[in-house]
Design a protein around this motif. Structure first.
Motif, short mmCIF file in Angstrom:
data_model
loop_
_atom_site.label_atom_id
_atom_site.label_comp_id
_atom_site.label_asym_id
_atom_site.label_seq_id
_atom_site.Cartn_x
_atom_site.Cartn_y
_atom_site.Cartn_z
N PRO A 139 0.82 -1.22 0.00
CA PRO A 139 0.00 0.00 0.00
C PRO A 139 0.85 1.26 0.00
N VAL A 140 0.28 2.36 -0.53
CA VAL A 140 0.97 3.64 -0.46
C VAL A 140 1.02 4.10 0.99
N ARG A 141 1.93 5.02 1.28
CA ARG A 141 2.15 5.42 2.67
C ARG A 141 0.92 6.05 3.30
N THR A 142 0.11 6.73 2.50
CA THR A 142 -1.05 7.42 3.05
C THR A 142 -2.28 6.52 3.17
N ALA A 143 -2.16 5.27 2.75
CA ALA A 143 -3.32 4.37 2.82
C ALA A 143 -3.60 3.97 4.26
N GLY A 144 -4.84 3.63 4.51
CA GLY A 144 -5.27 3.25 5.85
C GLY A 144 -5.11 1.76 6.11
N PRO A 145 -5.64 1.28 7.25
CA PRO A 145 -5.49 -0.13 7.62
C PRO A 145 -6.17 -1.09 6.66
N ALA A 146 -7.21 -0.63 5.95
CA ALA A 146 -7.87 -1.52 4.98
C ALA A 146 -6.91 -1.94 3.89
N ALA A 147 -6.03 -1.02 3.46
CA ALA A 147 -5.05 -1.37 2.44
C ALA A 147 -4.04 -2.37 2.97
N ALA A 148 -3.63 -2.20 4.21
CA ALA A 148 -2.67 -3.14 4.80
C ALA A 148 -3.26 -4.54 4.88
N ARG A 149 -4.55 -4.62 5.22
CA ARG A 149 -5.17 -5.93 5.29
C ARG A 149 -5.27 -6.55 3.90
N ALA A 150 -5.68 -5.76 2.92
CA ALA A 150 -5.85 -6.28 1.57
C ALA A 150 -4.53 -6.65 0.92
N ALA A 151 -3.46 -5.89 1.22
CA ALA A 151 -2.17 -6.12 0.58
C ALA A 151 -1.30 -7.11 1.34
N ASP A 152 -1.74 -7.54 2.52
CA ASP A 152 -0.93 -8.47 3.30
C ASP A 152 -0.76 -9.77 2.54
N PRO A 153 0.46 -10.11 2.14
CA PRO A 153 0.66 -11.32 1.34
C PRO A 153 0.61 -12.58 2.20
N ARG A 154 -0.57 -12.88 2.75
CA ARG A 154 -0.68 -14.03 3.64
C ARG A 154 -0.40 -15.33 2.91
N HIS A 155 -0.64 -15.36 1.59
CA HIS A 155 -0.30 -16.52 0.80
C HIS A 155 1.08 -16.27 0.21
N GLY A 156 2.08 -16.88 0.80
CA GLY A 156 3.45 -16.66 0.35
C GLY A 156 4.17 -15.59 1.12
N ARG A 157 3.67 -15.23 2.31
CA ARG A 157 4.33 -14.18 3.10
C ARG A 157 5.77 -14.55 3.42
N ARG A 158 5.98 -15.80 3.80
CA ARG A 158 7.34 -16.21 4.16
C ARG A 158 8.27 -16.12 2.95
N THR A 159 7.77 -16.53 1.79
CA THR A 159 8.58 -16.44 0.57
C THR A 159 8.89 -14.99 0.25
N TYR A 160 7.90 -14.13 0.34
CA TYR A 160 8.10 -12.72 0.04
C TYR A 160 9.15 -12.10 0.96
N ARG A 161 9.05 -12.38 2.23
CA ARG A 161 10.01 -11.80 3.18
C ARG A 161 11.41 -12.33 2.93
N ALA A 162 11.52 -13.64 2.63
CA ALA A 162 12.84 -14.21 2.38
C ALA A 162 13.46 -13.61 1.12
N LEU A 163 12.67 -13.46 0.07
CA LEU A 163 13.20 -12.87 -1.16
C LEU A 163 13.57 -11.41 -0.94
N SER A 164 12.74 -10.68 -0.23
CA SER A 164 13.04 -9.27 0.04
C SER A 164 14.33 -9.13 0.83
N ALA A 165 14.51 -9.98 1.83
CA ALA A 165 15.73 -9.92 2.64
C ALA A 165 16.95 -10.25 1.79
N ALA A 166 16.84 -11.25 0.90
CA ALA A 166 17.97 -11.62 0.06
C ALA A 166 18.33 -10.49 -0.89
N LEU A 167 17.34 -9.87 -1.50
CA LEU A 167 17.61 -8.77 -2.41
C LEU A 167 18.23 -7.59 -1.68
#
Length: 479
Positions: free
Chosen positions: A47-75
């Motif tokens: 979500p953009v920085r000015t978005a509210g909690p609804a965006a955080a809930r919708a954009a939360d990558p609950r499917h593949g969150r671990r993969t996303y975090r691992a790839l982000s950390a590696a990059l």
């Protein structure tokens, strides 16, 4: 012109992130560029920085969150060492091949409206540009308030904005379910989900579903969410028209017969201020087609990049991964991205490659997810009779205001046999989107039953003349 190391990866979604991380781990220098403001693509859109909690809930990558975090950390780690160059807000508009590799031409739009031309050269190029919503027109689809299903999700993920208070979704495919669940969780009233296919297709071929239990669990979670919000799901049903003055106010739906034609007497009107429609996705092939990459039937009404078991295309040094090879979801895209990077490592003679056992596990996972994707395509086909919904005055190309009647006319007299010839005769596809919205539909009218392949576009995204002028040598126009 700048040297971009050993590999340029275009597209920082699941496939591009996985490919870049694997190539970096194997010792290569990588440039990763994406049109978005951050890696993640549409699936892991932040979500953009000015978005509210609804965006955080919708954009939360609950499917593949671990993969996303691992790839982000590696990059991030490789970026600190200087071996990764990450270019966000960079739109690649063409690519050219030379004896020593490839040159990717892009524009930096990080300081809009200013545009800065960028040219990147490397011996290997991996294209992971994803896909976009496929649309089938219907009377009223040009009314304000009618969006793609992906557009509704992007608004919710990026800004926490449900596009309307009362929404009807239609089309076919599993993607309708997460969009409906996210809208309901975001406060919208989802009046109906109209799925053109029926559940019997899955019952006839349960194998791929049983071999992907995570997908079954994901679907069950969405079904539970829809039941909790009392969202009705109507199968064998399609949105056949939208109605309203100034903007959409209601939709007409109908049950479909075996070939997808509306059954008389089953019409229903549903009040709605927003409509989201999605008929699957079309691979984004602009760069690959320009480079001469062979295509293959994806089995879902579209063509995709033809690749071997290591994600190599028919062009030496050119690789493809993710939705460009056929739509199949984030898990498949990650697996293909890793396989593509392994092939780059082998072809460039890099020492850091995964052990054979781990590679075999990755190949098996890709094969399993690809089989599931093929099963989805079989279970959720485009209705053959969809064109029967169209009146002759229904706009098919909204940019150029070309109607279904005009397209039918040039096809009926034999003047046009595909969407390219229709474009020449009617201007359908000559507008701002360059046929991305209307191309599949025009092709469906001109060549029903044949998979859609996009026309070659040397310029894949609108850009200024200043950006087109430099830097470096301008790309040559293919003969």
């Amino acid at each position: 012109m700048s040297e971009a190391g050993d590999l340029v990866v275009v597209g920082a979604g699941p496939a591009g992130m996985a490919a870049a991380a694997t190539a970096l781990h194997g010792g290569l220098r990588v440039t990763l560029l994406d049109a978005g403001p951050a890696p993640g693509g549409q699936f892991w859109r932040r979500p953009v920085r000015t978005a509210g909690p609804a965006a955080a809930r919708a954009a939360d990558p609950r499917h593949g969150r671990r993969t996303y975090r691992a790839l982000s950390a590696a990059l991030s780690a490789h970026r600190r060492t200087g071996r990764l160059t990450l270019l966000t807000d960079h739109h690649a508009w063409t690519a050219a091949r030379a004896e020593d590799g490839f040159t990717v031409h892009a524009v930096d739009r990080g300081r809009a409206p200013e545009e800065t031309a960028v040219a990147l050269r490397a011996p290997a190029l991996l294209v992971a540009t994803g896909a976009y919503d496929r649309q089938l027109p219907f009377p009223g689809w040009d009314l304000p308030g009618v969006l793609t299903a992906g557009g509704l999700q992007a608004l919710l993920k990026g800004g926490g904005v449900p596009a309307g208070a009362r929404v009807v979704l239609g089309g076919t495919g599993p993607f309708l379910l997460p969009v409906a669940a996210a809208l309901a969780a975001g406060g919208a009233k989802v009046a109906a989900v109209c799925e053109a296919s029926g559940p019997s297709a899955w019952v006839r071929r349960p194998g791929p579903l049983l071999r992907c239990p995570a997908r079954w669990a994901e679907a069950a979670g969405y079904a539970a969410a829809l039941a909790r919000h009392r969202v009705p799901v109507r199968t064998r049903t399609a949105i056949t028209a939208a109605e309203g003055t100034g903007r959409v106010a209601a939709v007409r739906t109908a049950l479909l017969d075996a070939d997808g034609s509306p059954l008389p007497g089953t019409e229903r009107t549903i009040a709605a201020d927003t409509v989201g429609v999605g008929w699957g996705f079309v691979p984004q092939l602009d760069l690959l087609v320009t480079l001469g990459c062979p295509l293959a039937d994806a089995g879902d009404g579209s063509m995709a990049a033809a690749v071997d078991g290591g994600q190599r295309t028919g062009v030496p040094g050119l690789y493809a991964a993710g939705e460009t090879c056929g739509v199949g979801g984030a898990a498949l895209a990650v697996g293909e991205g890793r396989l593509a990077a392994v092939s780059v490592l082998a072809d460039l003679g890099a020492p850091g490659r995964p052990n054979p056992r781990r590679l075999a596990v990755g190949r098996a996972a890709v094969a399993r997810h690809r089989a599931f994707a093929r099963a989805v395509a079989r279970a959720h086909p485009l209705p053959p009779g969809w064109s029967s919904w169209l009146t002759d005055d229904t706009p098919v190309c909204r940019c150029e205001e070309v109607t279904a009647g005009a397209v039918r006319s040039v096809c009926a007299d034999g003047s046009a046999a595909d969407h390219r010839q229709v474009k020449q005769l009617t201007r359908a596809g000559m507008g701002w989107c360059q046929g991305r919205m209307c191309g599949p539909a025009v092709h469906g009218l001109a060549a029903p039953g044949q998979p859609y392949a996009p026309a070659e576009r040397l310029i894949a995204t609108p850009l200024t003349l200043g950006a087109l002028a430099g830097p470096g040598e301008p790309p040559s126009v293919p003969s």
